[in-house]
Design a protein around this motif. Structure first.
Motif, PDB file in Angstrom:
ATOM      1  N   GLU A   7       0.692  -1.270   0.143  1.00  0.00           N
ATOM      2  CA  GLU A   7      -0.046   0.038  -0.024  1.00  0.00           C
ATOM      3  C   GLU A   7       0.845   1.267   0.222  1.00  0.00           C
ATOM      4  O   GLU A   7       1.876   1.339   0.621  1.00  0.00           O
ATOM      5  N   VAL A  23      -2.696  -6.571 -14.050  1.00  0.00           N
ATOM      6  CA  VAL A  23      -3.060  -5.713 -12.819  1.00  0.00           C
ATOM      7  C   VAL A  23      -4.156  -6.113 -12.071  1.00  0.00           C
ATOM      8  O   VAL A  23      -5.154  -6.216 -12.579  1.00  0.00           O
ATOM      9  N   ASP A  25      -6.465  -6.110  -8.518  1.00  0.00           N
ATOM     10  CA  ASP A  25      -6.731  -5.341  -6.989  1.00  0.00           C
ATOM     11  C   ASP A  25      -7.275  -6.727  -6.233  1.00  0.00           C
ATOM     12  O   ASP A  25      -8.213  -7.006  -6.132  1.00  0.00           O
ATOM     13  N   GLN A  30      -9.275  -0.472  -4.705  1.00  0.00           N
ATOM     14  CA  GLN A  30      -7.818   0.259  -4.792  1.00  0.00           C
ATOM     15  C   GLN A  30      -7.472   0.525  -6.230  1.00  0.00           C
ATOM     16  O   GLN A  30      -7.505  -0.370  -7.140  1.00  0.00           O
ATOM     17  N   ALA A  32      -4.577   1.809  -9.146  1.00  0.00           N
ATOM     18  CA  ALA A  32      -3.128   1.783  -9.470  1.00  0.00           C
ATOM     19  C   ALA A  32      -2.714   2.444 -10.737  1.00  0.00           C
ATOM     20  O   ALA A  32      -3.472   2.144 -11.579  1.00  0.00           O
ATOM     21  N   CYS A 134      -5.779   2.551 -13.225  1.00  0.00           N
ATOM     22  CA  CYS A 134      -6.523   1.215 -13.205  1.00  0.00           C
ATOM     23  C   CYS A 134      -7.273   1.390 -12.046  1.00  0.00           C
ATOM     24  O   CYS A 134      -6.870   1.455 -11.029  1.00  0.00           O
ATOM     25  N   SER A 158      -9.156  -7.599 -12.236  1.00  0.00           N
ATOM     26  CA  SER A 158      -7.910  -7.348 -12.986  1.00  0.00           C
ATOM     27  C   SER A 158      -8.177  -6.518 -14.261  1.00  0.00           C
ATOM     28  O   SER A 158      -9.437  -6.528 -14.847  1.00  0.00           O
ATOM     29  N   ALA A 173       0.320   1.410  -6.025  1.00  0.00           N
ATOM     30  CA  ALA A 173      -0.800   1.046  -5.148  1.00  0.00           C
ATOM     31  C   ALA A 173      -1.122   2.572  -4.542  1.00  0.00           C
ATOM     32  O   ALA A 173      -0.305   3.238  -3.675  1.00  0.00           O
ATOM     33  N   ASN A 180      -9.489   5.760  -3.179  1.00  0.00           N
ATOM     34  CA  ASN A 180      -9.474   4.302  -2.850  1.00  0.00           C
ATOM     35  C   ASN A 180     -10.570   4.187  -1.751  1.00  0.00           C
ATOM     36  O   ASN A 180     -10.384   3.184  -0.831  1.00  0.00           O
ATOM     37  N   ILE A 187      -1.598  -3.640  -4.193  1.00  0.00           N
ATOM     38  CA  ILE A 187      -1.667  -3.968  -5.631  1.00  0.00           C
ATOM     39  C   ILE A 187      -0.874  -5.082  -5.977  1.00  0.00           C
ATOM     40  O   ILE A 187       0.252  -5.381  -5.585  1.00  0.00           O
ATOM     41  N   GLU A 188      -1.367  -6.057  -6.702  1.00  0.00           N
ATOM     42  CA  GLU A 188      -0.625  -7.118  -7.412  1.00  0.00           C
ATOM     43  C   GLU A 188      -0.500  -7.131  -8.943  1.00  0.00           C
ATOM     44  O   GLU A 188      -1.328  -6.481  -9.495  1.00  0.00           O
ATOM     45  N   TYR A 189       0.619  -7.726  -9.361  1.00  0.00           N
ATOM     46  CA  TYR A 189       1.018  -7.819 -10.979  1.00  0.00           C
ATOM     47  C   TYR A 189       1.686  -9.173 -11.313  1.00  0.00           C
ATOM     48  O   TYR A 189       2.150  -9.659 -10.374  1.00  0.00           O
TER      49      TYR A 189
END
Length: 194
Positions: A7, A23, A25, A30, A32, A134, A158, A173, A180, A187-189
């Motif tokens: 974060e 990408v 969430d 959240q 990005a 995003c 995503s 993030a 938000n 965030i993940e990718y």
């Protein structure tokens, strides 16, 4: 395997032509911020103006292309589970926090996080343009007034991009409370090779 962006932080990495960037969430609600630079010429950078001009819409989703300042395709959106993203507003910064959140502790925001992450790639802060945000929910009313509402993305949603050239990507993030829904999450990718 997914990479986690904690974060209120950011990262940068290379993306080769043909690679896919997903990408994610992971917890929902959240934002990005995403930037793209031509890896071989950093003067070529993602362009909100070119992209919105050619798309003829501010609602970019599956099938739309993200263009550079030289009118060349950098990324194509190949899958989108959310359908609500923003390409109008610039990355949040110390100045943003001073303007919108004067009672909160100052934060360097996505601008500062992107500047720090992209510095090893030779990107100076003044080269940072409007990001593709995003999952950011920015409706425009009939008078043209913008609002920043909580994202409609849910946990695990995503958006997936395919690189049309070799790129340097910046990804965050987001750090702005309104963007938000008042809380900050990771965030993940993941990058899937061509």
């Amino acid at each position: 395997m997914n990479v986690v962006i904690p974060e209120r932080s950011g990262t940068a990495f290379r993306l080769q032509e043909g690679d896919t960037l997903v990408v994610i969430d992971p917890r929902g609600c959240q934002v990005a911020d995403l930037l793209a630079f031509n890896a071989d010429d950093l003067d070529e950078v993602i362009s909100s103006g070119r992209t919105l001009d050619y798309a003829e819409t501010i609602r970019l989703t599956t099938g739309h292309k993200l263009y550079s300042n030289r009118s060349r395709v950098m990324l194509e959106i190949v899958d989108d589970m959310v359908g609500m993203h923003d390409f109008l507003l610039t990355p949040c910064s110390y100045d943003t926090f001073d303007h919108f959140y004067p009672d909160l502790p100052p934060h360097r925001g996505c601008f500062g996080n992107l500047a720090a992450a992209l510095e090893p790639y030779g990107v100076r802060p003044d080269r940072i343009p409007v990001a593709f945000n995003c999952f950011m929910n920015v409706p425009v009313d009939p008078t043209g007034k913008l609002s920043v509402l909580p994202p409609i993305s849910k946990a695990g949603d995503s958006i997936t991009f395919r690189a049309a050239m070799d790129l340097v990507i910046g990804l965050t993030a987001c750090s702005a409370p309104a963007s938000n829904g008042g809380s900050f999450k990771p965030i993940e990718y993941r990058v899937e090779a061509a």
